[in-house]
Design a protein around this motif. Sequence first.
Motif, PDB file in Angstrom:
ATOM      1  N   PRO A   1       0.810  -1.275  -0.039  1.00  0.00           N
ATOM      2  CA  PRO A   1      -0.180   0.010  -0.215  1.00  0.00           C
ATOM      3  C   PRO A   1       0.909   1.320   0.082  1.00  0.00           C
ATOM      4  O   PRO A   1       0.565   2.258  -0.345  1.00  0.00           O
ATOM      5  N   GLY A   2       1.931   1.219   0.302  1.00  0.00           N
ATOM      6  CA  GLY A   2       2.944   2.306   0.165  1.00  0.00           C
ATOM      7  C   GLY A   2       3.462   2.880  -0.826  1.00  0.00           C
ATOM      8  O   GLY A   2       3.888   3.844  -1.211  1.00  0.00           O
ATOM      9  N   CYS A   3       3.568   1.931  -1.827  1.00  0.00           N
ATOM     10  CA  CYS A   3       4.022   2.354  -3.209  1.00  0.00           C
ATOM     11  C   CYS A   3       3.018   1.594  -4.395  1.00  0.00           C
ATOM     12  O   CYS A   3       3.570   1.739  -5.358  1.00  0.00           O
TER      13      CYS A   3
ATOM     14  N   ASP B   1       9.220   0.414   2.763  1.00  0.00           N
ATOM     15  CA  ASP B   1       8.436  -0.487   3.657  1.00  0.00           C
ATOM     16  C   ASP B   1       8.179  -1.975   3.028  1.00  0.00           C
ATOM     17  O   ASP B   1       8.177  -2.836   3.702  1.00  0.00           O
ATOM     18  N   CYS B   2       8.542  -2.187   1.759  1.00  0.00           N
ATOM     19  CA  CYS B   2       8.326  -3.474   1.152  1.00  0.00           C
ATOM     20  C   CYS B   2       9.974  -3.975   0.445  1.00  0.00           C
ATOM     21  O   CYS B   2       9.802  -5.085   0.040  1.00  0.00           O
ATOM     22  N   THR B   3      10.949  -3.390   1.207  1.00  0.00           N
ATOM     23  CA  THR B   3      12.172  -3.833   0.603  1.00  0.00           C
ATOM     24  C   THR B   3      12.509  -3.862  -0.823  1.00  0.00           C
ATOM     25  O   THR B   3      13.102  -4.640  -1.301  1.00  0.00           O
ATOM     26  N   GLY B   4      11.434  -3.080  -1.707  1.00  0.00           N
ATOM     27  CA  GLY B   4      12.003  -2.784  -3.018  1.00  0.00           C
ATOM     28  C   GLY B   4      10.964  -3.782  -3.653  1.00  0.00           C
ATOM     29  O   GLY B   4      11.098  -3.847  -5.068  1.00  0.00           O
ATOM     30  N   SER B   5      10.495  -4.920  -3.193  1.00  0.00           N
ATOM     31  CA  SER B   5       9.913  -5.620  -3.969  1.00  0.00           C
ATOM     32  C   SER B   5       8.420  -5.571  -4.424  1.00  0.00           C
ATOM     33  O   SER B   5       7.887  -6.047  -5.507  1.00  0.00           O
TER      34      SER B   5
END
Length: 762
Positions: free
Chosen positions: A645-647, A691-695
């Motif tokens: 949801p952050g990106c 937040d999602c370590t770039g995934s």
Amino acid sequence: MRERGTVRAKGNLEERLKKEQLLKSITHKLHGARDLDEILLYIKNEIIALFDAERITVYGVDAENREIYSKVKEGDEVKEIRLALDKTSIAGHTAISGRRFNLANVYDRKELERVDPQLRFDGQWDQATGFETRQLLSAPSLYKGKYLKGVVQVINKRGADQFTQEDEQYLEEICRVLGLAFHNQSRMQRRPSRFDQLLNQQIISEEDLNQAITLARERNSDLASMLVNEYKVPKKALAKSFESYYGVPFVSYEDWIIIPTDLVKGLNLGYLRRNYWVPLQRENGKLIIVVDDPNNRERVKEIKALIKAEEYEFRVALREDILRFIDTAVGGHAGVTTVKSIIGELARESDESEEPEEEFLNESDAGIVRLANQIIKDAHDLGASDIHIEPYFGRQSTIIRFRRDGACFKYQEVPHTHTRPLVSRIKIMAKLDIAERRLPQSGKIKLRYGSKELELRVEVTPTVGGREDLVLRLLSSGKPFPLDRMNFSATNLKNLLELIEKPYGILLVVGPTGSGKTTTLHSVLGHINRPEVKIWTAEDPVEITQYGLRQVQTHAKIGYSFADAMRSFLRADPDVIMVGEMRDAETAQIGLEASLTGHLVFSTLHTNSAPETIIRLIDMGMNPLNFADALLGILAQRLVRTICPGCKEAYHPDRSEFDLLAQEYGMNLFEELEVHYDDEFLLHRGRGCEDCTGSGYRGRAGIHELLVASPKIKELIQNRAHMEEIRRVSMSEAMRTLKQDGIWKVLQGHTDYTQVRRVCIV
């Protein structure tokens, strides 16, 4: 002139006699005073009058903490002030040196430096109260001229620039009487101490306690820790004595208690160590804090100002234990704690050691303990479900990987020198045999992480070269999700709610390991969990607990299986039975019998789809006629990674991507979704962020396939129909496959088709 001189002399004599009478009255009352409070409340004004002063402060001595203390009355409230026994303050210097000081101006630095270059006057009290200290007469209160009992300070001589020699003589007499009075009081009525219970129960003698106080003062160390470590006072006895004195629970350091890093985030770690306190856990607005002296009001006030909470609960601990608790939160240093920083510390220690590096470290080293704890903390904080520790040949580093949201990623490398101690440490935590390296072992670790109880299932698998791989599955207990938050489609949710309200029958949730079957079943149980419904569950392990459920942990090693638990349940007046898994024909048969005798039965099975489950159970030996009568429905499910949801961002796909979704869903059924390709058609994806370590993905959601046992389906079961025929009839009755439900969730913006394809084929 002679008459005037005679009158003046007579007046001085009368004044002197008046003061002598007042001094006698004061000394008489001092002998009878019970404590500092009584001096403050009833004698203070007479002493002030004796010296024509504005204020007086009387200090007692706290030898245990190397402090002097006084009581100051403000209105109806009596406050305690404390000063260190050192030469930085006038009162402290008076106590340490045993000298008397008569100062004309406490703010005159030169006058103070003539006394001692270290001496300073702390004007904070003046600033806080608006009172201005000028002259100060300070003297020690000694017993037999050598045993310090306190300090007396008379402040501001009215109508004069300095206290007189006569005032010094009066103060010397008052201090002498006070020294004797304090000594007698300490013999007759010693101040309550946190060690009283130890003395009363004769666990330690008063002589040993006094000796320990002196030794602790000389070494500048903690008295309580010295009693435990050097005088061999049992820690349990000390805990009871502390609890009796402070009126709060005692907390002892345990290596399975880990303080979350975020609790100390923003706090000055040096300050925590100097003042011996640390937040232990936060739960439902209540903050639990461990401190070495919960009765220190100033410290408590500072704590509440530094860290906010709706409610506070204080507990007491030894200073050395508090420092170790702080280390569990920050890794033993005041910087940012990472596994890399701990490994770096271990490497430096290894470089300084004269022993071979392979033999330097062992599983009990503080650094290895911190390393194991930090790995588990990071896994929990990152939302990982599994920790994989994978050693390699020779001097190659050990790889640690985490599984999060169903996918593994590399977390850290650990030098080969740390591998065996780390593996042994985790085996000790799981109560496994560290000497056994040839056979697989299974165990569990229980930790307290803040307010949470963590449980980890540990699997040790021997690999080539005498190495061992470890997989730790985090089984943190949680609460069930409401069914309406489980991402069911409207049709599936409606049908599922109808099935679980049936009075008897079997409902199965199927899918591979880690597909969320147990979570779904607990959500189902949470929906029907009411006082009038008796629910038994047999699980291995019990991952989610619910009030109102009677939950049983099975143990295969001792021969307590799911089948044994179910037989026991049937004799324990159940309405609903949930069994963790139908692993064998016996368990399946007992579950079938229970459903046919008026019970609602829930269980799980490892199959790929709902129609396939029917064939699997019949192959296991279930009677098709009875099974058809008992079956309510089968819910197949998978977990797909959801877009972060952050990106998360919307995009307009090309026509080929839309056509692929329509084709995979089924062209003849896709129209029911009422989705058309036009300029406003949007899908979603994750760009990748911190937040999602770039995934681009964070979290998971379920996709479902609910087969309802309709009359037509029951007839097919009874006739042993093929799986494809069961699937065709189910779909004609509105069942949608896992892939179809996944595509619907792609269109809703929850995930993308890549993730759907990862977990299901049909």
